[in-house]
Motif scaffolding. Structure first.
Motif, PDB file in Angstrom:
ATOM      1  N   ALA A 275       0.796  -1.313  -0.038  1.00  0.00           N
ATOM      2  CA  ALA A 275      -0.091  -0.002  -0.063  1.00  0.00           C
ATOM      3  C   ALA A 275       1.072   1.366  -0.048  1.00  0.00           C
ATOM      4  O   ALA A 275       0.406   2.343  -0.579  1.00  0.00           O
ATOM      5  CB  ALA A 275      -1.042   0.021   1.274  1.00  0.00           C
ATOM      6  N   ALA A 326      -5.593  -0.068  -0.981  1.00  0.00           N
ATOM      7  CA  ALA A 326      -6.551   1.045  -1.193  1.00  0.00           C
ATOM      8  C   ALA A 326      -5.972   2.008  -2.448  1.00  0.00           C
ATOM      9  O   ALA A 326      -6.485   2.318  -3.493  1.00  0.00           O
ATOM     10  CB  ALA A 326      -6.477   2.329   0.043  1.00  0.00           C
ATOM     11  N   ALA A 329      -7.042   0.401  -5.642  1.00  0.00           N
ATOM     12  CA  ALA A 329      -8.701   0.077  -5.898  1.00  0.00           C
ATOM     13  C   ALA A 329      -9.592   0.972  -6.815  1.00  0.00           C
ATOM     14  O   ALA A 329     -10.564   0.801  -6.888  1.00  0.00           O
ATOM     15  CB  ALA A 329      -9.169   0.289  -4.352  1.00  0.00           C
ATOM     16  N   ARG A 333     -13.100   0.311  -8.677  1.00  0.00           N
ATOM     17  CA  ARG A 333     -14.288   1.472  -8.134  1.00  0.00           C
ATOM     18  C   ARG A 333     -14.811   2.141  -9.437  1.00  0.00           C
ATOM     19  O   ARG A 333     -16.082   2.065  -9.532  1.00  0.00           O
ATOM     20  CB  ARG A 333     -13.681   2.539  -7.222  1.00  0.00           C
ATOM     21  CG  ARG A 333     -14.972   3.287  -6.754  1.00  0.00           C
ATOM     22  CD  ARG A 333     -14.362   4.330  -5.680  1.00  0.00           C
ATOM     23  NE  ARG A 333     -13.922   3.941  -4.377  1.00  0.00           N
ATOM     24  CZ  ARG A 333     -12.677   3.759  -4.182  1.00  0.00           C
ATOM     25  NH1 ARG A 333     -11.763   4.296  -4.956  1.00  0.00           N
ATOM     26  NH2 ARG A 333     -12.317   3.276  -2.973  1.00  0.00           N
ATOM     27  N   LEU A 363     -15.443  -1.920  -1.159  1.00  0.00           N
ATOM     28  CA  LEU A 363     -15.570  -0.461  -1.704  1.00  0.00           C
ATOM     29  C   LEU A 363     -16.712   0.325  -1.132  1.00  0.00           C
ATOM     30  O   LEU A 363     -16.941   1.522  -1.654  1.00  0.00           O
ATOM     31  CB  LEU A 363     -15.274  -0.581  -3.228  1.00  0.00           C
ATOM     32  CG  LEU A 363     -13.900  -1.274  -3.632  1.00  0.00           C
ATOM     33  CD1 LEU A 363     -13.946  -1.062  -5.133  1.00  0.00           C
ATOM     34  CD2 LEU A 363     -12.753  -0.376  -2.939  1.00  0.00           C
TER      35      LEU A 363
END
Ligand code: ADP
Ligand code: MG
Length: 398
Positions: A275, A326, A329, A333, A363
């Motif tokens: 991340a 994150a 993502a 999304r 999400l």
């Protein structure tokens, strides 16, 4: 195929009905992190108990190796099922104790049997071993018992509580199985065009079967996730340290020849799968050596949204990136939003695959934004591949 409606048209009050449900939910430290499968199983159970049946639920959790494993007990599932059901659901240990608990059931009562995979016969390759367990399960239901198959996520398994038991008792398809099959039948048959398939996830090799089966029926296949890098390699581009299945490059070339494959024009590359790794958006044909592609880029999202713009039918399987982290993502999304927009326009939108369904929830997307989110990952893919699923075949020809 006989259905729950057929069973309820008979008298079920006072009869014992064995239900195979799919309650295989993710657990963290003994806590259920996603109860969707339990919720999806409740309507069939509720209809049976409302009709006065004595319901015995059998299910599995995880993949216990060689016997009982307290970490894979269905105890937390029994608690959650009781909350959703509105009355405590006892968990019956296997063997003689289960018979006593089942005997004590009142009309409209519900009991959950402990993880059926604690018994190695459940998944045995030996027909006689499985049949012996199926016979014991049928005995719990008794002489006027019935079997309802409602665990869609396991119907592709030839296992004692899915397949063999349907040959021991009068067998019926539950509401969840019927709903799932009805949706998938549309996707596999004559779905409304334009029909767009969105594929992602980690491996091309997992998705080849479904691509092969669906490609002739669809207008476009949008490819993101880890699998897009093998396609990019098939186009002759370098992919750095991204996921690459060299033995699938030839197969990807074949798909590219169809002219239906849409690849992202840009991707997000990182220094590592972490991340906090440094990351950048680069053109998909200019991935630097030593960097790993972890998501589709903004132009990829835009390209996919455009392709989804006039879709009447959408099937989505596989996240567009490593959505668990994150920074990667965004692509998933963005594609989720484009598919939700298609739903609002009246398109039929179906999500298959365990991680894809998990991504939608992780999400924070609204599940109502999709026509159907399948509870069965492997089962839905195998259905779309045109494979015969043992747990469905046995309901058609007991
Ligand atoms: P599903 O369960 O919906 O069928 P898959 O199991 O095929 O989906 O793939 C899900 C996994 O794919 C996720 O854990 C996600 O992190 C991984 N993934 C997505 N994009 C990439 C990528 N670029 N590189 C590596 N893994 C990826
Ligand atoms: Mg998966």
């Amino acid at each position: 195929m006989r259905t729950l409606d057929d069973l309820l048209a008979e008298e079920v009050a006072g009869r014992r009905v064995l239900v195979r449900a799919d309650l295989n939910v993710p657990l963290e430290d003994g806590r259920i992190t996603d109860d969707r499968r339990i919720r999806a199983g409740v309507p069939t159970l509720r209809r049976l108990t409302d009709a006065g049946a004595r319901v015995v639920v059998t299910a599995h959790l995880g993949r216990p190796e060689g016997g009982s494993d307290p970490r894979l007990s269905l105890a937390p599932v029994a608690v959650r099922l009781g909350e959703l059901f509105g009355a405590a659901v006892p968990l019956a240990e296997p063997g003689g104790k289960a018979a006593a608990t089942v005997d004590a059931l009142a009309d409209g009562g519900l009991v959950l049997l402990e993880n059926i995979r604690f018994d190695p016969r459940e998944t045995s390759k030996d027909d006689a071993e499985r049949a012996a367990l199926a016979h014991e399960l049928a005995d719990l239901a008794g002489a006027d018992g019935a079997f309802v198959s409602d665990g869609f996520g396991v119907v592709h398994r030839k296992q004692a509580s899915v397949y063999d038991v349907a040959r021991e008792l009068p067998a019926y398809a539950g509401d969840l199985v019927l709903t799932e099959v009805a949706v998938l039948r549309t996707l596999a048959g004559d779905a409304q065009r334009p029909y767009v398939v969105v594929l992602g996830g980690s491996k091309v090799s997992d998705k080849l079967g479904v691509m092969t089966a669906l490609q002739p029926k669809v207008d476009a296949v949008l490819v993101g996730g880890g699998m897009c890098f093998t396609f990019l390699a098939a186009q002759g581009h370098g992919v750095g340290d991204s996921l690459l299945e060299a033995d699938q490059i030839e197969a990807c070339r074949g798909f590219l020849d169809s002219g239906k494959i849409v690849l992202p024009p840009d991707v997000v590359v990182a220094d590592a799968v972490a991340a906090d790794a440094a990351h950048d958006v680069v053109p998909a044909d200019a991935i630097p050596d030593g960097r790993v592609g972890l998501d589709i880029g903004p132009a990829g999202v835009a390209r996919f949204a455009e392709a989804l713009g006039d879709a009447r039918t959408v099937f989505w399987n596989g996240p567009m990136g490593v959505f668990e982290l994150a920074p990667f993502a965004t692509g998933t999304r963005g594609v989720a939003q484009a598919i939700e927009a298609a739903t609002r326009r009246g398109a039929t939108t179906v999500v298959g695959g365990g991680d894809s369904a998990a991504a939608i929830r992780a999400l924070g997307r609204d599940e109502a934004g999709y026509t159907h989110i399948s509870t069965g990952g492997g089962a839905s893919l195998e259905y779309l591949e045109g494979k015969a699923l043992p747990g469905l075949v046995v309901l058609e020809n007991p």
